[in-house]
Design a protein around this motif. Sequence first.
Motif, PDB file in Angstrom:
ATOM      1  N   GLY A  83       0.825  -1.345   0.015  1.00  0.00           N
ATOM      2  CA  GLY A  83       0.102  -0.008  -0.163  1.00  0.00           C
ATOM      3  C   GLY A  83       1.100   1.140   0.069  1.00  0.00           C
ATOM      4  N   ALA A  84       0.280   2.295   0.150  1.00  0.00           N
ATOM      5  CA  ALA A  84       0.809   3.769  -0.086  1.00  0.00           C
ATOM      6  C   ALA A  84       0.471   4.629   1.311  1.00  0.00           C
ATOM      7  CB  ALA A  84       0.549   4.450  -1.197  1.00  0.00           C
ATOM      8  N   ASP A  85       1.059   5.413   1.553  1.00  0.00           N
ATOM      9  CA  ASP A  85       0.619   6.532   2.549  1.00  0.00           C
ATOM     10  C   ASP A  85      -0.461   7.568   2.049  1.00  0.00           C
ATOM     11  OD1 ASP A  85       2.372   8.246   1.502  1.00  0.00           O
ATOM     12  OD2 ASP A  85       3.575   8.364   3.124  1.00  0.00           O
ATOM     13  N   ALA A  86      -0.444   8.871   3.048  1.00  0.00           N
ATOM     14  CA  ALA A  86      -1.476   9.586   2.649  1.00  0.00           C
ATOM     15  C   ALA A  86      -0.728  10.660   1.625  1.00  0.00           C
ATOM     16  CB  ALA A  86      -1.894  10.605   3.823  1.00  0.00           C
ATOM     17  N   LEU A  87       0.411  10.578   1.162  1.00  0.00           N
ATOM     18  CA  LEU A  87       1.021  11.087  -0.049  1.00  0.00           C
ATOM     19  C   LEU A  87       1.350  10.416  -1.121  1.00  0.00           C
ATOM     20  CD1 LEU A  87       3.308  13.880   2.016  1.00  0.00           C
ATOM     21  CD2 LEU A  87       0.966  14.174   1.048  1.00  0.00           C
ATOM     22  N   GLY A  88       0.927   9.200  -1.253  1.00  0.00           N
ATOM     23  CA  GLY A  88       1.153   8.081  -2.162  1.00  0.00           C
ATOM     24  C   GLY A  88       2.583   7.690  -2.007  1.00  0.00           C
ATOM     25  N   ARG A  89       3.227   7.826  -0.907  1.00  0.00           N
ATOM     26  CA  ARG A  89       4.623   7.069  -0.876  1.00  0.00           C
ATOM     27  C   ARG A  89       4.223   5.784  -0.668  1.00  0.00           C
ATOM     28  NH1 ARG A  89       6.969  11.747   3.203  1.00  0.00           N
ATOM     29  NH2 ARG A  89       4.784  10.950   3.952  1.00  0.00           N
ATOM     30  N   PRO A  90       5.129   4.806  -1.327  1.00  0.00           N
ATOM     31  CA  PRO A  90       4.865   3.408  -0.820  1.00  0.00           C
ATOM     32  C   PRO A  90       5.220   2.946   0.311  1.00  0.00           C
ATOM     33  CG  PRO A  90       6.966   3.826  -2.421  1.00  0.00           C
ATOM     34  CD  PRO A  90       6.209   5.098  -2.283  1.00  0.00           C
ATOM     35  N   LEU A  91       4.641   2.146   1.036  1.00  0.00           N
ATOM     36  CA  LEU A  91       4.905   1.601   2.618  1.00  0.00           C
ATOM     37  C   LEU A  91       6.017   0.718   2.526  1.00  0.00           C
ATOM     38  CD1 LEU A  91       1.269   1.374   4.013  1.00  0.00           C
ATOM     39  CD2 LEU A  91       3.000   3.449   4.337  1.00  0.00           C
ATOM     40  N   TRP A  92       6.359  -0.177   1.968  1.00  0.00           N
ATOM     41  CA  TRP A  92       7.325  -1.035   1.883  1.00  0.00           C
ATOM     42  C   TRP A  92       8.659  -0.499   1.924  1.00  0.00           C
ATOM     43  CZ3 TRP A  92       6.834  -6.535  -0.802  1.00  0.00           C
ATOM     44  CH2 TRP A  92       7.809  -7.286  -0.464  1.00  0.00           C
ATOM     45  N   PRO A  93       8.878   0.404   0.880  1.00  0.00           N
ATOM     46  CA  PRO A  93      10.342   0.964   0.932  1.00  0.00           C
ATOM     47  C   PRO A  93      10.469   1.817   2.285  1.00  0.00           C
ATOM     48  CG  PRO A  93       9.513   1.187  -1.307  1.00  0.00           C
ATOM     49  CD  PRO A  93       8.481   0.666  -0.175  1.00  0.00           C
ATOM     50  N   ARG A  94       9.354   2.550   2.628  1.00  0.00           N
ATOM     51  CA  ARG A  94       9.334   3.295   3.625  1.00  0.00           C
ATOM     52  C   ARG A  94       9.719   2.934   4.958  1.00  0.00           C
ATOM     53  NH1 ARG A  94       8.308   8.385   3.639  1.00  0.00           N
ATOM     54  NH2 ARG A  94       7.253   8.363   5.705  1.00  0.00           N
ATOM     55  N   ILE A  95       9.042   1.565   5.288  1.00  0.00           N
ATOM     56  CA  ILE A  95       9.502   0.852   6.595  1.00  0.00           C
ATOM     57  C   ILE A  95      11.066   0.222   6.593  1.00  0.00           C
ATOM     58  CG2 ILE A  95       8.948  -1.352   7.372  1.00  0.00           C
ATOM     59  CD1 ILE A  95       5.960  -1.078   6.372  1.00  0.00           C
ATOM     60  N   ILE A  96      11.418  -0.146   5.363  1.00  0.00           N
ATOM     61  CA  ILE A  96      12.719  -0.450   5.428  1.00  0.00           C
ATOM     62  C   ILE A  96      13.917   0.649   5.557  1.00  0.00           C
ATOM     63  CG2 ILE A  96      14.494  -1.488   3.535  1.00  0.00           C
ATOM     64  CD1 ILE A  96      12.503  -3.140   2.352  1.00  0.00           C
ATOM     65  N   VAL A  97      13.411   1.623   4.752  1.00  0.00           N
ATOM     66  CA  VAL A  97      14.349   2.988   4.974  1.00  0.00           C
ATOM     67  C   VAL A  97      14.344   3.324   6.514  1.00  0.00           C
ATOM     68  CG1 VAL A  97      14.451   5.437   4.674  1.00  0.00           C
ATOM     69  CG2 VAL A  97      14.345   3.782   2.885  1.00  0.00           C
ATOM     70  N   ALA A  98      13.054   3.421   7.190  1.00  0.00           N
ATOM     71  CA  ALA A  98      12.734   3.570   8.534  1.00  0.00           C
ATOM     72  C   ALA A  98      13.597   2.909   9.592  1.00  0.00           C
ATOM     73  CB  ALA A  98      11.326   3.720   9.172  1.00  0.00           C
ATOM     74  N   THR A  99      14.076   1.607   9.275  1.00  0.00           N
ATOM     75  CA  THR A  99      14.534   0.699   9.843  1.00  0.00           C
ATOM     76  C   THR A  99      15.865   1.233  10.651  1.00  0.00           C
ATOM     77  OG1 THR A  99      13.536  -1.204   8.781  1.00  0.00           O
ATOM     78  CG2 THR A  99      15.488  -1.683   9.975  1.00  0.00           C
ATOM     79  N   GLN A 100      16.508   1.817   9.674  1.00  0.00           N
ATOM     80  CA  GLN A 100      17.859   2.332   9.934  1.00  0.00           C
ATOM     81  C   GLN A 100      17.930   3.414  11.079  1.00  0.00           C
ATOM     82  OE1 GLN A 100      20.604   5.385   7.632  1.00  0.00           O
ATOM     83  NE2 GLN A 100      21.643   3.489   6.989  1.00  0.00           N
ATOM     84  N   ASN A 101      16.995   4.338  11.164  1.00  0.00           N
ATOM     85  CA  ASN A 101      16.973   5.199  12.300  1.00  0.00           C
ATOM     86  C   ASN A 101      16.553   4.543  13.557  1.00  0.00           C
ATOM     87  OD1 ASN A 101      17.843   7.554  10.958  1.00  0.00           O
ATOM     88  ND2 ASN A 101      15.734   8.083  10.109  1.00  0.00           N
ATOM     89  N   THR A 102      15.404   3.749  13.316  1.00  0.00           N
ATOM     90  CA  THR A 102      14.966   2.994  14.520  1.00  0.00           C
ATOM     91  C   THR A 102      16.011   2.091  15.315  1.00  0.00           C
ATOM     92  OG1 THR A 102      12.737   2.821  13.439  1.00  0.00           O
ATOM     93  CG2 THR A 102      13.189   1.407  15.277  1.00  0.00           C
ATOM     94  N   ILE A 103      16.809   1.324  14.361  1.00  0.00           N
ATOM     95  CA  ILE A 103      17.735   0.758  14.948  1.00  0.00           C
ATOM     96  C   ILE A 103      18.960   1.360  15.528  1.00  0.00           C
ATOM     97  CG2 ILE A 103      19.443  -1.399  14.419  1.00  0.00           C
ATOM     98  CD1 ILE A 103      16.573  -2.272  14.467  1.00  0.00           C
TER      99      ILE A 103
END
Length: 311
Positions: A83-103
């Motif tokens: 799926g995609a978020d409220a701005l049409g950005r794909p969630l799958w890549p965003r979750i993977i990119v967010a992994t770096q900051n979270t970890i």
Amino acid sequence: MTMAIPSHTTDNTVAAEPSAFVRMARMLWADKFALCAAIFLIFVIVMAIIGPTILHDLATKQNLRGRNLAPFDFSREWFMWLGADALGRPLWPRIIVATQNTIMVAAGAVLISSVVGTLLGLIAGFASERTSQIIMRLADVIMSFPSLLVAVIVLYILGSSILNLMLVLSITRIPVYLRTTRAEVLEIKSRMFVQAARVMGASSKRILFRHILPVVFPTLTTLATLDFAYVMLAESALSFLGIGIQPPEITWGLMISQGRQYLTNAWWLSFWPGLAIILTTLSLNLLSNWLRIALDPVQRWRLEMKGPKSG
């Protein structure tokens, strides 16, 4: 008459003894839940390292015609499958990119708090009573304030950034390592091998770091694994409240926060990053339970008996 032992017999005995890495691998294989947890965590770490480099452009690319796109539409590109978020950005890549900051935040906070807390705990357990009391009262002061409340106040004053968040979370976790290390040192320093090292003239520094710390290390490793999950949840909670990492940076907690206003008609915006947090936390708990047994000489036979038999 003395019989000489053939050298090849000794060599074969030494060669037959598996290395520490092989023994740990066999014990990990014996616990299938811990094995799955370790594989998942390795995958998360790899994604945290290489994910932003590969998928950063996809994660930030907006497509307003795909706002809140539902998941499992396999007729679209692979990166839109979640799926995609409220701005049409794909969630799958965003979750993977967010992994770096979270970890990064969780790993940095655990590393700083474990190193500082362990050093203070070693000193508090081995030094004089007066020094020990001063250090313990400092720990009591830190523990007297709720950790999330301290984080909220400090981040509100200093501003939200990865470094500030890492430092705040690490300070609130120092007493955990301090108290654990001090309790272990107080028990270990009365053992015979420590008394023997002292009689032979070993310095306090050598006794602490060469004789006591290796005995305390397995307990601290298990504690750090559990604490990693706690810090990650704390970071997600702060981001959810809006005082953690701020856009354009992104973490799993921030993704949940951004999707909460769409829960009634676009549940997937918060579900997928929430699932990533749950699976990572569960894997850390399973792995810490395995470490507690594998690093304990009294209990590790349970895993060794279930492991593959050497020929």
